[in-house]
Motif scaffolding. Structure first.
Motif, PDB file in Angstrom:
ATOM      1  N   CYS A  78       0.815  -1.215   0.000  1.00 35.25           N
ATOM      2  CA  CYS A  78       0.000   0.000   0.000  1.00 35.25           C
ATOM      3  C   CYS A  78       0.847   1.263   0.000  1.00 35.25           C
ATOM      4  N   CYS A  79       2.159   1.135   0.245  1.00 33.47           N
ATOM      5  CA  CYS A  79       3.037   2.298   0.306  1.00 33.47           C
ATOM      6  C   CYS A  79       3.812   2.523  -0.982  1.00 33.47           C
ATOM      7  N   VAL A  80       3.657   1.632  -1.943  1.00 29.73           N
ATOM      8  CA  VAL A  80       4.378   1.779  -3.206  1.00 29.73           C
ATOM      9  C   VAL A  80       3.794   2.958  -3.985  1.00 29.73           C
ATOM     10  N   SER A  81       4.669   3.838  -4.464  1.00 26.86           N
ATOM     11  CA  SER A  81       4.238   5.018  -5.211  1.00 26.86           C
ATOM     12  C   SER A  81       5.160   5.240  -6.395  1.00 26.86           C
ATOM     13  N   LYS A  82       4.571   5.691  -7.492  1.00 24.17           N
ATOM     14  CA  LYS A  82       5.381   5.964  -8.683  1.00 24.17           C
ATOM     15  C   LYS A  82       6.240   7.209  -8.507  1.00 24.17           C
ATOM     16  N   GLN A  83       5.796   8.105  -7.658  1.00 28.99           N
ATOM     17  CA  GLN A  83       6.503   9.368  -7.484  1.00 28.99           C
ATOM     18  C   GLN A  83       6.650   9.673  -6.004  1.00 28.99           C
ATOM     19  N   VAL A  84       7.873   9.952  -5.577  1.00 39.70           N
ATOM     20  CA  VAL A  84       8.166  10.238  -4.178  1.00 39.70           C
ATOM     21  C   VAL A  84       8.515  11.713  -4.046  1.00 39.70           C
ATOM     22  N   GLU A  85       7.919  12.357  -3.076  1.00 36.96           N
ATOM     23  CA  GLU A  85       8.139  13.779  -2.847  1.00 36.96           C
ATOM     24  C   GLU A  85       9.281  13.981  -1.857  1.00 36.96           C
ATOM     25  N   PRO A  86      10.392  14.615  -2.255  1.00 33.66           N
ATOM     26  CA  PRO A  86      11.457  14.916  -1.292  1.00 33.66           C
ATOM     27  C   PRO A  86      10.987  15.970  -0.292  1.00 33.66           C
ATOM     28  N   LEU A  87      11.082  15.659   0.989  1.00 35.40           N
ATOM     29  CA  LEU A  87      10.551  16.534   2.025  1.00 35.40           C
ATOM     30  C   LEU A  87      11.632  17.178   2.885  1.00 35.40           C
ATOM     31  N   VAL A  88      12.661  16.420   3.216  1.00 30.31           N
ATOM     32  CA  VAL A  88      13.691  16.886   4.145  1.00 30.31           C
ATOM     33  C   VAL A  88      15.063  16.616   3.543  1.00 30.31           C
ATOM     34  N   LEU A  89      15.989  17.553   3.756  1.00 30.35           N
ATOM     35  CA  LEU A  89      17.363  17.399   3.282  1.00 30.35           C
ATOM     36  C   LEU A  89      18.296  17.252   4.471  1.00 30.35           C
ATOM     37  N   ILE A  90      19.123  16.206   4.436  1.00 28.96           N
ATOM     38  CA  ILE A  90      20.174  16.020   5.435  1.00 28.96           C
ATOM     39  C   ILE A  90      21.484  16.476   4.818  1.00 28.96           C
ATOM     40  N   GLN A  91      22.066  17.521   5.367  1.00 27.68           N
ATOM     41  CA  GLN A  91      23.329  18.052   4.868  1.00 27.68           C
ATOM     42  C   GLN A  91      24.482  17.385   5.617  1.00 27.68           C
ATOM     43  N   LEU A  92      25.298  16.622   4.890  1.00 28.64           N
ATOM     44  CA  LEU A  92      26.448  15.953   5.487  1.00 28.64           C
ATOM     45  C   LEU A  92      27.689  16.825   5.352  1.00 28.64           C
ATOM     46  N   SER A  93      28.708  16.495   6.108  1.00 28.55           N
ATOM     47  CA  SER A  93      29.974  17.219   5.990  1.00 28.55           C
ATOM     48  C   SER A  93      30.631  16.882   4.658  1.00 28.55           C
ATOM     49  N   ASN A  94      31.507  17.767   4.197  1.00 26.04           N
ATOM     50  CA  ASN A  94      32.128  17.595   2.887  1.00 26.04           C
ATOM     51  C   ASN A  94      33.022  16.368   2.808  1.00 26.04           C
ATOM     52  N   ASN A  95      33.618  15.977   3.935  1.00 36.37           N
ATOM     53  CA  ASN A  95      34.554  14.856   3.932  1.00 36.37           C
ATOM     54  C   ASN A  95      33.945  13.563   4.453  1.00 36.37           C
ATOM     55  N   VAL A  96      32.619  13.453   4.430  1.00 39.85           N
ATOM     56  CA  VAL A  96      31.975  12.233   4.905  1.00 39.85           C
ATOM     57  C   VAL A  96      32.349  11.066   3.993  1.00 39.85           C
ATOM     58  N   GLN A  97      32.579   9.911   4.597  1.00 37.75           N
ATOM     59  CA  GLN A  97      32.956   8.727   3.840  1.00 37.75           C
ATOM     60  C   GLN A  97      31.716   8.085   3.209  1.00 37.75           C
ATOM     61  N   PRO A  98      31.845   7.526   2.001  1.00 37.34           N
ATOM     62  CA  PRO A  98      30.691   6.858   1.370  1.00 37.34           C
ATOM     63  C   PRO A  98      30.104   5.752   2.233  1.00 37.34           C
ATOM     64  N   VAL A  99      30.963   5.031   2.981  1.00 35.93           N
ATOM     65  CA  VAL A  99      30.443   3.953   3.816  1.00 35.93           C
ATOM     66  C   VAL A  99      29.567   4.509   4.935  1.00 35.93           C
ATOM     67  N   THR A 100      29.903   5.707   5.441  1.00 31.97           N
ATOM     68  CA  THR A 100      29.080   6.337   6.478  1.00 31.97           C
ATOM     69  C   THR A 100      27.728   6.744   5.910  1.00 31.97           C
ATOM     70  N   LYS A 101      27.738   7.291   4.708  1.00 29.53           N
ATOM     71  CA  LYS A 101      26.485   7.700   4.062  1.00 29.53           C
ATOM     72  C   LYS A 101      25.596   6.491   3.800  1.00 29.53           C
ATOM     73  N   ARG A 102      26.186   5.387   3.313  1.00 27.04           N
ATOM     74  CA  ARG A 102      25.384   4.191   3.049  1.00 27.04           C
ATOM     75  C   ARG A 102      24.817   3.616   4.345  1.00 27.04           C
ATOM     76  N   TRP A 103      25.618   3.662   5.413  1.00 22.53           N
ATOM     77  CA  TRP A 103      25.132   3.159   6.708  1.00 22.53           C
ATOM     78  C   TRP A 103      23.956   3.994   7.206  1.00 22.53           C
ATOM     79  N   LEU A 104      24.048   5.314   7.070  1.00 22.74           N
ATOM     80  CA  LEU A 104      22.959   6.186   7.514  1.00 22.74           C
ATOM     81  C   LEU A 104      21.706   5.952   6.679  1.00 22.74           C
ATOM     82  N   ILE A 105      21.854   5.789   5.377  1.00 22.92           N
ATOM     83  CA  ILE A 105      20.688   5.523   4.520  1.00 22.92           C
ATOM     84  C   ILE A 105      20.034   4.203   4.920  1.00 22.92           C
ATOM     85  N   SER A 106      20.861   3.200   5.241  1.00 18.54           N
ATOM     86  CA  SER A 106      20.290   1.902   5.644  1.00 18.54           C
ATOM     87  C   SER A 106      19.497   2.030   6.945  1.00 18.54           C
TER      88      SER A 106
END
Length: 672
Positions: free
Chosen positions: A29-57
């Protein structure tokens, strides 16, 4: 609610983001063709990709697995420094029930939302119609704030000591302290914002505001402020009219005082009316402040019902991010969360916070005493020498007092915030109320102590009138400069080239460009300004009847200026659902009560009243007794008026009782 134009704006916002890159949901029931971006998380410039993937998970994981059950998008670049966040339908609906929001039922009545009865609510399949933009963004922020570590672990890609997460530690707060997250803010919807601006601060009419559109876009916190500002501004019309009549139409009605140099006494003009303008203005101020507060309560309750915030259940929601304590089961909800005994909080407030607040209030009195002492010394030195140097020194006490009060205010604001954090309040509203109360006490004392000193210690009404007039005119001129002129110049001339450059660049990411805007400073300063205005008017307007006229002229432009600032000059703020103005409403009520005593004793100081009492052979002791009697009579009249005017209209009371009854029935059916 969103119109068709709003949906088009969502498409414009999301076209720069690949829909395939959003995290997937398992609920059909939650599947949608279009997702509305609501909030932006601003990370530091030197954040590691593994940290970003962990946070997304973590963001996409279900709640039973320690996640937030939200949707995440890595932005245009998988290794970039932003994460876009949205939410699926089920997360929105469950959070709506947790918050205690009321929504339209199938019979068009406002009913407390129940997830188990969701199919009987209107527009429940369309989140852009069911929830306002502000509510959707607040729910996303609330879910992010509720992220807690299930066990002790290390943050991937953060090797130093700050990268260790303790069990049940708030994850977002930890990432901010570790320098991984720089900021989290809601995204503007540019088309909706432009439409709101055209119906708000660009329109030529000065009466009325699009309150429903404001509440939908900015939330009920902002909407209540602008509704109160509008209500208060037009409530100034009767006292402004009376002030003009007393000042210009009735001879001596404004209480014009002339000082006789020989006898050193104050007298009013002989051609004044039989009834002193002081009396008329004082009694009117008392009645006006009472009616204003009571009628605003009724308006506030009506708006709360209309916006679905009449039945909020914050104490059943999760604790605020800064709350800490011993891990245990909440006796009311049965959830595992930090617990902190109420008696410990009360001890901290009573034994530490209150004495420290009293210490700072004493420092205000000390500064005022030093100012008068220094002023007397400098004036005596100038009378003895009469030199240019000594004349320059006359300004030194005032300048030193201004510097002292500003420095003391800055220190106190920092101490007040730290004290409130240390008190460890569970609910965000409780935290804000205690912090606001601390700052209000200091602000009231700092701004009105001098006026009370002049009025009741020096008993110098001409000096009080001059000081009040100078404060009003100076504050209004400064306010117009900072609230209207400076923002207009910044937006029109300083920011225009940058905006044009962005509009000409077809590759610019409009979502990430919002990071260049400064964060919204909140409504604290705006409420403080209105409270000071109300204090000047209700406490001392019998001395200076033109107070309401100056405030009315200022607030007509204040409405447009504040609207322009929040729409054009700042990032979009998060806005928690609220049912009223909270502690600010209480502060206005307290000022209205104090105004009765203030006006009563100012009447006693009126030369016309004193002359009348002396001619009648009334002794000084009896004058004081009469003043106390009149004060108590006026307080009684004020209490009777407040009792006779219900805080909410009958139809709102009935609706509220129906909502409570239906909620009890729904809870009983769930148990069955």
């Amino acid at each position: 609610m969103m119109s068709l134009g709003d949906n088009g704006s969502v498409q414009t916002q999301t076209k720069v983001l690949s829909q395939d890159s959003w995290t997937q949901v398992s609920c059909p029931c939650c599947v949608s063709k279009q997702v509305e971006p609501l909030v932006l998380i601003q990370l530091s410039n030197n954040v590691q990709p593994v940290t970003k993937r962990w946070l997304i998970s973590l963001i996409e994981a279900s709640k039973r697995h320690g996640g937030a059950a939200l949707l995440a998008h890595p932005g245009e670049d998988e290794c970039g420094d932003v994460i876009m966040v949205s939410a699926p339908r089920c997360t929105f609906l469950k959070a709506t029930e947790d918050l205690g929001l009321c929504k339209k039922y199938h019979n068009e009545d406002m009913v407390a939302f129940s997830y188990h009865d969701r199919d009987n609510f209107s527009n429940v399949d369309d989140m852009q119609e069911f929830l306002t933009l502000a509510e959707r963004q607040y729910i996303v922020k609330n879910e992010l704030d509720s992220l807690q570590a299930q066990k002790k672990q290390r943050i991937p890609g953060v090797l130093e000591a700050p990268g260790v997460l303790e069990a049940w530690e708030n994850i977002c707060q930890k990432l901010v302290r570790a320098g991984v997250i720089k900021d989290i803010f809601p995204l503007h919807n540019q088309q909706r914002l432009n439409d709101l601006g055209r119906s708000w601060y660009y329109k030529k009419q000065i009466w009325g505001q699009p309150l429903d559109a404001i509440q939908s876009y900015f939330g009920s916190t902002v909407a209540f402020y602008f509704s109160f500002l509008d209500f208060y501004t037009w409530a100034l019309v009767p006292p402004a009219f009376l002030g003009l009549v007393l000042t210009f139409l009735l001879p001596g009605g404004g209480g014009v005082v002339k000082e006789q140099a020989v006898e050193g006494v104050m007298e009013e003009d002989d051609d004044g009316p039989s009834v002193s303008g002081h009396m008329v203005q004082a009694v009117f101020s008392m009645l006006w402040s009472t009616l204003f507060i009571e009628l605003w309560k009724r308006r506030s309750s009506s708006l709360s019902h209309r916006w679905g915030t009449l039945n909020l259940a914050e104490r059943f929601a999760g604790p605020r991010p800064g709350f800490h304590g011993t891990l245990g089961l909440n006796p009311e909800t049965g959830r595992l969360e930090p617990l902190f005994p109420e008696w410990q909080r009360q001890l901290r407030v009573g034994l530490v916070s209150l004495p420290l607040v009293g210490l700072f209030l004493g420092l205000v009195v000390l500064g005022m005493t030093g100012f008068y002492h220094g002023e007397a010394l400098v004036q005596g030195f100038h009378q003895d020498s009469g030199s240019l140097f000594s004349g320059t020194l006359l300004y030194l006490p005032s300048m030193a007092h201004i510097v002292y009060t500003n420095m003391l205010g800055n220190v106190y604001h920092s101490v007040a915030m730290q004290l409130t954090e240390w008190e460890n309040h569970r609910e965000e509203s409780s935290f804000q109320n205690h912090h606001t109360t601390k700052v209000l006490l200091f602000t009231f004392f700092n701004n009105f102590a001098v006026l009370f000193h002049i009025a009741f210690y020096k008993q110098d009404l001409p000096l009080l009138r001059k000081r009040l007039a100078s404060m009003l005119i100076g504050n209004q001129l400064m306010n117009q400069c900072t609230e209207v002129v400076v923002p207009f110049i910044v937006d029109r001339y300083l920011s225009a080239p940058h905006k044009k450059e962005q509009e000409d660049d077809l590759e610019v990411d409009k979502l990430r460009a919002q990071r260049s805007l400064p964060p919204f400073p909140g409504l604290f300063a705006e409420y403080i300004e209105l409270l000071l205005q109300f204090g000047y008017l209700s406490l001392f307007s019998c001395v200076y009847p033109l107070t309401a006229v100056l405030l009315l002229l200022n607030n007509i432009t204040e409405i447009r200026g504040d609207a322009y600032k929040i729409c054009k000059l700042f990032r979009k703020p998060f806005s928690a659902p609220v049912s009223n103005m909270g502690v600010w409403q209480t502060a206005f009520e307290v000022l209205g009560f104090v105004s009765v005593m203030s006006n009563c004793w100012l009447l006693l100081l009126s030369p016309r009243v004193q002359e009348f009492c002396l001619e009648g052979g009334i002794s000084g002791k009896n004058i004081i007794l009469v003043a106390i009697l009149v004060e108590h009579v006026l307080i009684l009249v004020k209490m009777i008026l407040a009792f006779m005017i219900p805080d909410e209209p009958d139809w709102v009371r009935i609706k509220r009782e129906q909502i409570e009854f239906n909620s009890m029935q729904a809870l009983g059916q769930q148990k069955l």
